[in-house]
Write a protein that holds these residues in place. Structure first.
Motif, mmCIF file in Angstrom:
data_model
loop_
_atom_site.group_PDB
_atom_site.id
_atom_site.type_symbol
_atom_site.label_atom_id
_atom_site.label_comp_id
_atom_site.label_asym_id
_atom_site.label_seq_id
_atom_site.Cartn_x
_atom_site.Cartn_y
_atom_site.Cartn_z
ATOM 1 N N GLY A 249 33.004 -21.600 -35.621
ATOM 2 C CA GLY A 249 33.986 -21.945 -36.642
ATOM 3 C C GLY A 249 35.280 -21.163 -36.482
ATOM 4 O O GLY A 249 35.271 -19.930 -36.377
ATOM 5 N N GLY A 250 36.407 -21.891 -36.427
ATOM 6 C CA GLY A 250 37.711 -21.260 -36.284
ATOM 7 C C GLY A 250 38.062 -20.867 -34.873
ATOM 8 O O GLY A 250 39.103 -20.211 -34.645
ATOM 9 N N LYS A 251 37.247 -21.257 -33.902
ATOM 10 C CA LYS A 251 37.470 -20.841 -32.503
ATOM 11 C C LYS A 251 37.895 -21.984 -31.588
ATOM 12 O O LYS A 251 37.845 -21.857 -30.364
ATOM 13 C CB LYS A 251 36.198 -20.192 -31.958
ATOM 14 C CG LYS A 251 35.776 -18.936 -32.709
ATOM 15 C CD LYS A 251 34.482 -18.355 -32.162
ATOM 16 C CE LYS A 251 34.055 -17.125 -32.950
ATOM 17 N NZ LYS A 251 32.760 -16.564 -32.459
ATOM 18 N N GLY A 252 38.309 -23.098 -32.172
ATOM 19 C CA GLY A 252 38.803 -24.207 -31.368
ATOM 20 C C GLY A 252 37.729 -25.189 -30.956
ATOM 21 O O GLY A 252 36.548 -25.030 -31.291
ATOM 22 N N PRO A 253 38.119 -26.245 -30.216
ATOM 23 C CA PRO A 253 37.172 -27.292 -29.797
ATOM 24 C C PRO A 253 36.078 -26.736 -28.896
ATOM 25 O O PRO A 253 36.323 -25.865 -28.058
ATOM 26 C CB PRO A 253 38.060 -28.300 -29.057
ATOM 27 C CG PRO A 253 39.442 -28.021 -29.541
ATOM 28 C CD PRO A 253 39.506 -26.558 -29.811
ATOM 29 N N GLN A 254 34.859 -27.301 -29.068
ATOM 30 C CA GLN A 254 33.705 -26.909 -28.264
ATOM 31 C C GLN A 254 33.113 -28.149 -27.604
ATOM 32 O O GLN A 254 33.076 -29.226 -28.190
ATOM 33 C CB GLN A 254 32.635 -26.247 -29.138
ATOM 34 C CG GLN A 254 33.144 -25.081 -29.969
ATOM 35 C CD GLN A 254 33.552 -23.897 -29.141
ATOM 36 O OE1 GLN A 254 32.817 -23.478 -28.234
ATOM 37 N NE2 GLN A 254 34.735 -23.329 -29.419
ATOM 38 N N GLU B 60 35.344 -29.666 -33.098
ATOM 39 C CA GLU B 60 35.981 -28.448 -33.569
ATOM 40 C C GLU B 60 35.674 -28.243 -35.050
ATOM 41 O O GLU B 60 35.872 -29.136 -35.873
ATOM 42 C CB GLU B 60 37.492 -28.516 -33.388
ATOM 43 C CG GLU B 60 38.215 -27.258 -33.868
ATOM 44 C CD GLU B 60 39.717 -27.330 -33.732
ATOM 45 O OE1 GLU B 60 40.387 -26.332 -34.054
ATOM 46 O OE2 GLU B 60 40.229 -28.392 -33.309
ATOM 47 N N LEU B 61 35.158 -27.056 -35.364
ATOM 48 C CA LEU B 61 34.968 -26.642 -36.756
ATOM 49 C C LEU B 61 36.151 -25.747 -37.108
ATOM 50 O O LEU B 61 36.253 -24.602 -36.640
ATOM 51 C CB LEU B 61 33.652 -25.873 -36.919
ATOM 52 C CG LEU B 61 32.378 -26.580 -36.421
ATOM 53 C CD1 LEU B 61 31.163 -25.687 -36.627
ATOM 54 C CD2 LEU B 61 32.184 -27.915 -37.119
ATOM 55 N N LYS B 62 37.061 -26.263 -37.897
ATOM 56 C CA LYS B 62 38.308 -25.547 -38.149
ATOM 57 C C LYS B 62 38.126 -24.294 -38.995
ATOM 58 O O LYS B 62 38.872 -23.324 -38.853
ATOM 59 C CB LYS B 62 39.323 -26.478 -38.815
ATOM 60 C CG LYS B 62 39.890 -27.541 -37.886
ATOM 61 C CD LYS B 62 41.000 -28.306 -38.587
ATOM 62 C CE LYS B 62 41.697 -29.261 -37.640
ATOM 63 N NZ LYS B 62 42.822 -29.962 -38.297
#
Length: 574
Positions: A132-137, A209-211
């Motif tokens: 979470g909060g680290k950009g697209p995965q 992505e988990l914003k």
């Protein structure tokens, strides 16, 4: 757990059960703790304990219509719950084909579990939930598709179903382990990480992505539905279209069993004998959501495992929401969302979904009223009202096609000639906009205030009375309330103009009241301290039943209330 069990039922072995129905009993799902399963297996108790703990299905089979049809059943523990396959083969398919199909169906669910189970530290969703909060995965096709479908349900339900509820789910699991509510600050922090609109799926780039920091996806609301649909799809592809998959209460049905109209499902939490409804499904699915299997007691309140993602709180209402839909995933998501929205808003949501239907059960109602012999004596059987007498204004009462009309002008009571002590009563009523009425119980003949000599169940237009008259209702004046003593929730009254059902049980000082199948209260009246009127212990224990006539000149068609199917059963000792 990798252990699985299977057996076939040949036509010969089925003949002894020919009188039984092809029936399942569905209840809300139960997750079995994995450590407990390992302990049971080690103790040699797994096979015997499973059905007692899970309690999702009771299956009885009748003989197949064709002597060539053979029934196969296989069971395996997946996603921490029991998954059962039941399917029929024709003469060209034997045990090797059935066994291979069952293995493939279970393997499909296992593949989903590898991706979607947050109970597994090595699953793909667990890895995603730390981003979470680290950009697209990067995400697999399975995770992409499951997330897209979950987000579509979130949008269509207005967030009542929300796959980003994981931070709150973690808190609920901790609360269940500790038996106490989390710190409010913890709830606030978890709630701040929940919002399905802050999940970005890029199918072309195969990323999610988990914003929000601390965000996570939880597929508990559709995981078993996805699994049931996947297993049924595999069985069909292997040539076993007459199949049913029961994944801990999420049931996906294919073509009908031999000689049957479909797969018969008894819906209810208290066994087939007290089922609230029995349905027959063909190429449809069913799922239930409710607190009956996974509720915990926290500070005197029953907390469900279902969480309202909008408030961040676990549900405390006891209702069970069962949804029938075209597939198990849709039924799974809608049953969860409906339980969050409540009976009426949930019904609107389900009714807006093509081919879907909602069944709502209150287990408390089933316990009190479901097992009892229903009232059979119809107090409106005589169209001339010979069993009733009018107190106060007597004009305008009439019975038309079995429906009693209470005028909107004047005032008074229409009371039974007979007096009652202990009884069960059921009736249906319809209120006009701005109407006010009531049901008097055990009212003393000749007393000027029947609400206080006996008691009154209020029947009133909850939705418009205050606006029309300028007089707000007190909490114990809403429909279903025990007048002056117990408040009933507003949202249980059907929209004005619709028919409602009221169930009442009077036995000594016990009073149980249900509105539209939802239990409002079941109390010892002698223990109550009413805001108005004398203590119930000082009131009469025998009296008439009455319907209130309350002047409401603003009612347009001149009929304030309508009653039908007013039925009573005497419970007094003979």
């Amino acid at each position: 757990m990798n252990e699985w069990f299977g057996h076939a039922q040949s036509p010969t072995s089925l003949n002894s059960a020919a009188a039984a129905a092809e029936q399942h009993l569905v209840r809300p799902r139960t997750r079995i703790n994995r450590i407990d399963l390992r302990s049971l297996k080690a103790a040699g108790l797994l096979g015997g304990i499973l059905f007692g703990i899970v309690g999702t299905s009771e299956l009885a089979c009748s003989a197949p219509a064709s002597s060539e049809a053979k029934r196969w059943e296989y069971t395996r523990i997946l996603m921490g719950a029991e998954c059962r396959l039941a399917f029929y083969a024709d003469g060209s398919q034997g045990e090797p084909e059935a066994l291979a199909a069952a293995k493939d169906a279970f393997a499909e669910i296992t593949a989903l579990e590898d991706v979607l189970s947050d109970w597994r530290v090595d699953s793909e969703v667990t890895r995603l939930n730390g981003s979470g909060g680290k950009g697209p995965q990067a995400a697999s096709a399975t995770l992409l598709q499951a997330t897209q479908r979950a987000l579509a349900f979130a949008e269509s339900t207005g967030g009542a179903f929300d796959p980003t509820v994981m931070p709150l789910v973690r808190l609920w699991r901790d609360a269940r382990a500790k038996g106490s509510a989390p710190d409010p600050a913890q709830w606030d922090a978890a709630r701040a990480a929940v919002d399905w609109r802050d999940v970005v799926v890029d199918a072309s780039a195969s990323t999610i992505e988990l914003k929000r920091a601390g965000a996570g996806l939880d597929f508990g609301g559709i995981g078993m539905g996805l699994g049931a649909d996947a297993a049924l799809r595999v069985l069909r592809e292997r040539g076993f279209a007459r199949a049913m998959v029961d994944f801990s209460g999420d049931i996906a049905c294919g073509d009908a069993p031999p000689g049957k109209d479909g797969w018969t499902i008894a819906v209810g939490v208290h066994g087939a004998a007290l089922a609230v409804e029995t349905v027959t499904l063909v190429n449809q699915a069913l799922a239930a959501s409710g607190p009956t299997e996974q509720a915990i007691d926290v500070d005197g309140a029953q907390w469900s495992h279902v969480i309202d993602p909008r408030s961040g709180k676990a549900l405390t209402q006891p209702l069970v929401f069962t949804v029938i839909a075209s597939d198990a995933t849709t039924a799974d998501a809608l049953s969860t969302a409906a339980s969050v929205l409540g009976r009426m808003a949930g019904r609107d949501l389900v009714n807006a979904t093509p081919g879907a239907r909602l069944i709502v059960e209150d287990p408390r109602f089933t316990r009190v009223f479901g097992a009892a012999e229903p009232p059979s004596r119809d107090l409106l059987a005589q169209t001339n009202l010979s069993e009733w007498q009018a107190l106060g204004d007597a004009d305008g009462y009439r019975i038309v096609d079995g429906v009693l009309e209470i005028p909107a002008h004047g005032g008074g009571t229409l009371r039974t000639n007979e007096v009652f002590r202990d009884f069960a009563l059921t009736l249906e009523f319809q209120l006009a906009m701005g109407a006010n009425s009531g049901l008097f119980l055990r009212a003393k003949p000749g007393d000027k205030n029947p609400a206080y000599s006996g008691c009154e169940i209020q029947l009133i237009d909850d939705y418009h009375w205050g606006e029309i008259t300028g007089t707000p209702l007190k909490s114990w004046q809403h429909s279903g309330s025990l007048y002056g003593a117990i408040a009933a929730p507003v949202e249980e009254l059907e929209p004005i103009g619709s028919w409602n059902r009221l169930d009442v049980l009077c036995a000594g000082s016990r009073l149980a009241v249900a509105l539209n199948g939802v239990m409002l209260y079941d109390v010892d009246t002698h223990a109550l301290k009413p805001e108005q009127g004398p203590p119930f212990a000082e009131r009469v224990t025998e009296g008439y039943l009455g319907l209130q006539r309350y002047g409401a000149p603003h009612v347009k068609d001149g009929v304030a209330a309508r009653f039908r199917s007013v039925r009573v059963r005497d419970l007094s000792p003979q």
